[in-house]
Write a protein that holds these residues in place. Structure first.
Motif, short mmCIF file in Angstrom:
data_model
loop_
_atom_site.label_atom_id
_atom_site.label_comp_id
_atom_site.label_asym_id
_atom_site.label_seq_id
_atom_site.Cartn_x
_atom_site.Cartn_y
_atom_site.Cartn_z
N SER A 72 45.47 28.13 33.27
CA SER A 72 44.17 28.36 33.91
C SER A 72 43.74 27.12 34.69
O SER A 72 44.15 25.99 34.38
N GLN A 73 42.94 27.33 35.71
CA GLN A 73 42.34 26.21 36.41
C GLN A 73 41.40 25.45 35.48
O GLN A 73 41.02 25.95 34.42
N GLU A 74 41.05 24.23 35.87
CA GLU A 74 40.15 23.43 35.04
C GLU A 74 38.81 24.13 34.85
O GLU A 74 38.20 24.07 33.78
N GLU A 75 38.34 24.79 35.89
CA GLU A 75 37.09 25.55 35.79
C GLU A 75 37.35 26.97 36.31
O GLU A 75 36.98 27.33 37.43
N PRO A 76 37.98 27.81 35.48
CA PRO A 76 38.32 29.17 35.93
C PRO A 76 37.06 30.02 36.10
O PRO A 76 36.06 29.82 35.42
N LYS A 77 37.19 31.00 36.99
CA LYS A 77 36.08 31.93 37.17
C LYS A 77 36.02 32.89 35.99
O LYS A 77 37.06 33.33 35.50
N THR A 97 51.05 40.34 35.21
CA THR A 97 50.68 39.73 33.93
C THR A 97 50.61 38.22 34.04
O THR A 97 50.30 37.54 33.07
N ARG A 98 50.94 37.68 35.16
CA ARG A 98 50.96 36.25 35.48
C ARG A 98 51.87 35.45 34.54
O ARG A 98 51.51 34.39 34.06
N PHE A 99 53.04 36.00 34.28
CA PHE A 99 54.08 35.20 33.66
C PHE A 99 54.69 34.26 34.69
O PHE A 99 55.29 33.24 34.35
N TYR A 100 54.55 34.64 35.96
CA TYR A 100 54.95 33.79 37.07
C TYR A 100 53.85 33.86 38.13
O TYR A 100 53.07 34.81 38.17
N ASP A 101 53.79 32.84 38.98
CA ASP A 101 52.87 32.85 40.10
C ASP A 101 53.62 33.16 41.39
O ASP A 101 54.78 32.76 41.56
N VAL A 102 52.95 33.86 42.28
CA VAL A 102 53.57 34.22 43.56
C VAL A 102 53.83 32.94 44.38
O VAL A 102 53.13 31.94 44.23
N LYS A 103 54.85 33.01 45.24
CA LYS A 103 55.09 31.91 46.19
C LYS A 103 54.15 32.03 47.38
O LYS A 103 53.61 31.04 47.86
N ASP A 104 54.00 33.26 47.85
CA ASP A 104 53.11 33.54 48.98
C ASP A 104 52.30 34.78 48.66
O ASP A 104 52.72 35.63 47.87
N ARG A 128 45.01 33.92 39.80
CA ARG A 128 45.22 32.48 39.59
C ARG A 128 43.90 31.75 39.39
O ARG A 128 43.89 30.61 38.91
N GLU A 129 42.80 32.40 39.75
CA GLU A 129 41.49 31.74 39.67
C GLU A 129 40.70 32.12 38.43
O GLU A 129 39.67 31.51 38.13
N VAL A 130 41.18 33.13 37.66
CA VAL A 130 40.45 33.55 36.47
C VAL A 130 41.13 32.97 35.22
O VAL A 130 42.28 32.51 35.28
N ASP A 131 40.42 32.98 34.12
CA ASP A 131 40.96 32.44 32.87
C ASP A 131 42.16 33.28 32.43
O ASP A 131 42.11 34.51 32.39
N LEU A 132 43.25 32.59 32.10
CA LEU A 132 44.49 33.28 31.76
C LEU A 132 44.33 34.15 30.52
O LEU A 132 44.86 35.27 30.46
N LYS A 133 43.59 33.66 29.53
CA LYS A 133 43.39 34.45 28.30
C LYS A 133 42.55 35.69 28.60
O LYS A 133 42.80 36.76 28.04
N ASP A 134 41.53 35.54 29.44
CA ASP A 134 40.72 36.70 29.82
C ASP A 134 41.59 37.75 30.51
O ASP A 134 41.46 38.96 30.25
N LEU A 135 42.45 37.28 31.39
CA LEU A 135 43.32 38.21 32.12
C LEU A 135 44.21 38.98 31.16
O LEU A 135 44.25 40.22 31.18
#
Length: 580
Positions: free
Chosen positions: A321-326, A382-389, A400-407
């Motif tokens: 997650s980002q430092e301050e996820p949405k 499921t964001r096991f990986y992040d897209v390249k583009d 990528r901007e929301v909390d991973l656990k919430d997702l």
């Protein structure tokens, strides 16, 4: 890499135990010096002087020192044991928790046995470092300093002669420590390889035995065992050269004491008692020096293991997650993939320029040849990986901007091979909600058509499923997996060939359970058996990482030379041949 500051950071929270261990070690060392300090008055004054009261007093002093030494020894072991076990618990737990946070890309490049070796074997080496390395090194350095001061005070010329053998020993120790460190790292790698083979063969013992590959796997293990033994022999050869050399140097020092010291006694410049006392102190001097010299072996082993531990702890997860996820508002379940490209390595993309929109509550079937990118697509959602583009969005939010656990708390997956943990059926159903009431667990099992077969088991919901659920059939494991997803109550459901590995009777029960589970949820179903997704709201046909067709079954089956139509015809023909 200098790992010792980091090791001391692990110990710092338990500094009181360290102080207690060192304090009682110092007291024990002091009590061990008492007999040597009383040697001269015992021989010169009490025995030669025939002073019985003095002899009794000195003997009593020796007894008191022995009692205090015994108490100090007991207390030292208690404090050191507590310190070692708490630090080991702390490091091992930190390592395990960090492993839970690492991305799938990390595990794709590591073997299970190698990871297990670091959590178990490498961490265990730290115990020896704490028990022997820190405590003994600190106390022995202090002991050497005090003894050298006493020796110089007694006879500085004899002391200088006694220290001569230690000069080449220091050089030899530095050379040994450098070479033994390389050897220990090799041993650790070989041990990790053996653990990897062990993990593979135990996990796949049925495959090993059904194909009669017991001897093949045994030979693989023997090969790695021989490599480990060869590395151990190389290490032992260095130790075999080093340890006797240390003993030779110390023995030469004792010979110097008796030769020069005996001459001094004959010349009446040193009393017999003083010589015996000096010899006793020299023995006590060489013992800690030898221990410090031998510590080179321990410190090299510790360094090799600690480097492997911190290599994992320093690995940052690719996905976090980002430092301050949405904050993620209540999920509705719409999914958008906008010009998404992704590849598992930098050389080639598995998905290229993919666009897809899925409405909330829609059931979407993902079909296509093997390797077309279906599983990769759901791994991106499921964001096991992040897209390249591009971007993957849920309800309009870039994931990528929301909390991973919430997702992930809003997504459940029913895989092709249901994975059950060692424990009870109830534990496995409630894995995503450990605090769920038992009534909810049973309701989820009923929804998965699992309640009846569970109640027929001797212990019902308290039945232990065995390692990876081996006590249950494939269909039973799959229904437990579905019950787990029902209890989790996700907004997005992913079915990865959920009925492909079961018999026809089980498939009917599982498909009925899945139909209940999919109601009101956004569902993506990967399917090779196209009949299972025939009634999907939308079918997405993929080939070579691209969406080549999209629509309902009725729409796609009419496309001339369409990929979906060809796949249906192939499966229909195959089914007809099997029926004949």
């Amino acid at each position: 890499m200098n790992i010792y500051p980091r090791l001391f950071d692990e110990i710092r929270p338990h500094w009181k135990l360290l102080v207690g261990s060192l304090g009682f070690s110092v007291l024990m060392a002091a009590m061990e010096m008492v007999p040597a300090s009383l040697t001269r008055p015992l021989i010169d004054d009490a025995i030669y002087g025939k002073d019985w009261p003095l002899l009794k007093m000195l003997a009593m002093s020796l007894m008191v020192a022995l009692i205090f030494r015994t108490i100090s020894h007991w207390a030292r072991m208690i404090f050191t044991g507590l310190l070692a076990h708490r630090v080991l618990y702390q490091v091992r737990t930190k390592l395990y928790e960090h492993l839970q946070s690492l991305s799938l890309s990390f595990y794709q490049n590591k073997r299970t046995g190698q990871i297990m070796s670091r959590v178990t074997n490498d961490v265990a080496v730290l115990e020896q470092f704490i028990v022997e390395g820190i405590r003994e090194s600190a106390v022995n350095v202090l002991r050497v300093v005090i003894i050298v001061a006493i020796l110089f005070h007694t006879n500085w010329q004899l002391t200088l002669l006694t220290l001569i053998p230690t000069v080449p020993l220091i050089w030899f120790t530095r050379l040994f420590q450098k070479r033994i460190g390389v050897s220990y790292r090799q041993m650790r790698r070989r041990l990790a390889d053996m653990n990897s083979i062990l993990s593979d063969t135990i996990g796949g013992i049925r495959v090993v035995q059904i194909f009669g590959q017991e001897e093949f796997e045994a030979e693989k293990f023997r090969t790695k065992g021989r490599e480990f033994a060869a590395a151990g022999n190389a290490t032992q050869s260095m130790q075999a050269l080093y340890m006797p050399s240390v003993a030779l140097a110390f023995g030469a020092g004792q010979v110097i004491v008796w030769l020069y010291g005996g001459h001094e006694v004959l010349q009446n410049r040193l009393s017999p008692g003083a010589l015996v006392m000096f010899s006793g102190y020299v023995s006590q001097f060489y013992a800690p020096v030898q221990t410090l010299a031998n510590s080179a072996n321990l410190f090299a082993n510790t360094s090799a293991s600690a480097e492997r531990i911190y290599e994992i702890l320093d690995t940052e997860p690719d996905i976090r997650s980002q430092e301050e996820p949405k904050p993620m508002p209540e999920m509705q379940g719409s999914i958008d993939l906008e010009n998404v490209s992704f590849g598992y390595d930098s050389s080639e993309n598995s998905i290229e320029g993919l666009n897809l929109h899925i409405e909330p509550g829609q059931m979407v079937g993902l079909v296509g040849p093997s390797g077309s990118g279906k599983s990769t697509l759901v791994s991106l959602i499921t964001r096991f990986y992040d897209v390249k583009d591009g971007a993957v969005k849920i309800d309009g939010h870039d994931i990528r901007e929301v909390d991973l656990k919430d997702l992930r708390s809003n997504i459940s997956v029913v895989p092709q091979e249901a994975y059950l943990f060692h424990g009870t059926i109830r534990d496995n159903i409630a894995y995503g909600r450990p605090d769920a009431p038992f009534e909810d667990v049973m309701e989820a099992a009923r929804g998965a058509n699992a309640h009846d077969f569970i109640m027929r088991l001797s212990d019902g919901y308290d039945t232990h499923v065995g390692e990876r659920g081996t006590k249950l059939s494939g269909g039973e494991r799959q229904r437990i997996s579905i019950a787990r997803a029902i209890l989790d109550n996700p907004r997005i459901l992913i079915l990865d060939e959920a009925t492909s590995a079961v018999d026809t009777e089980s498939e009917v029960a599982i498909q009925t359970a899945l139909d209940r589970l999919m109601l009101g949820r956004t569902t993506l179903a990967i399917a090779h058996r196209l009949s299972t997704v025939k009634n999907a709201d939308k079918l997405v046909v993929m080939e070579q990482g691209r969406i080549v067709e999209e629509g309902t079954h009725d729409e796609l089956i009419t496309l001339e030379d369409g990929l979906y139509k060809r796949l249906v015809e192939m499966q229909t023909k195959l089914g007809s041949e099997e029926a004949e």
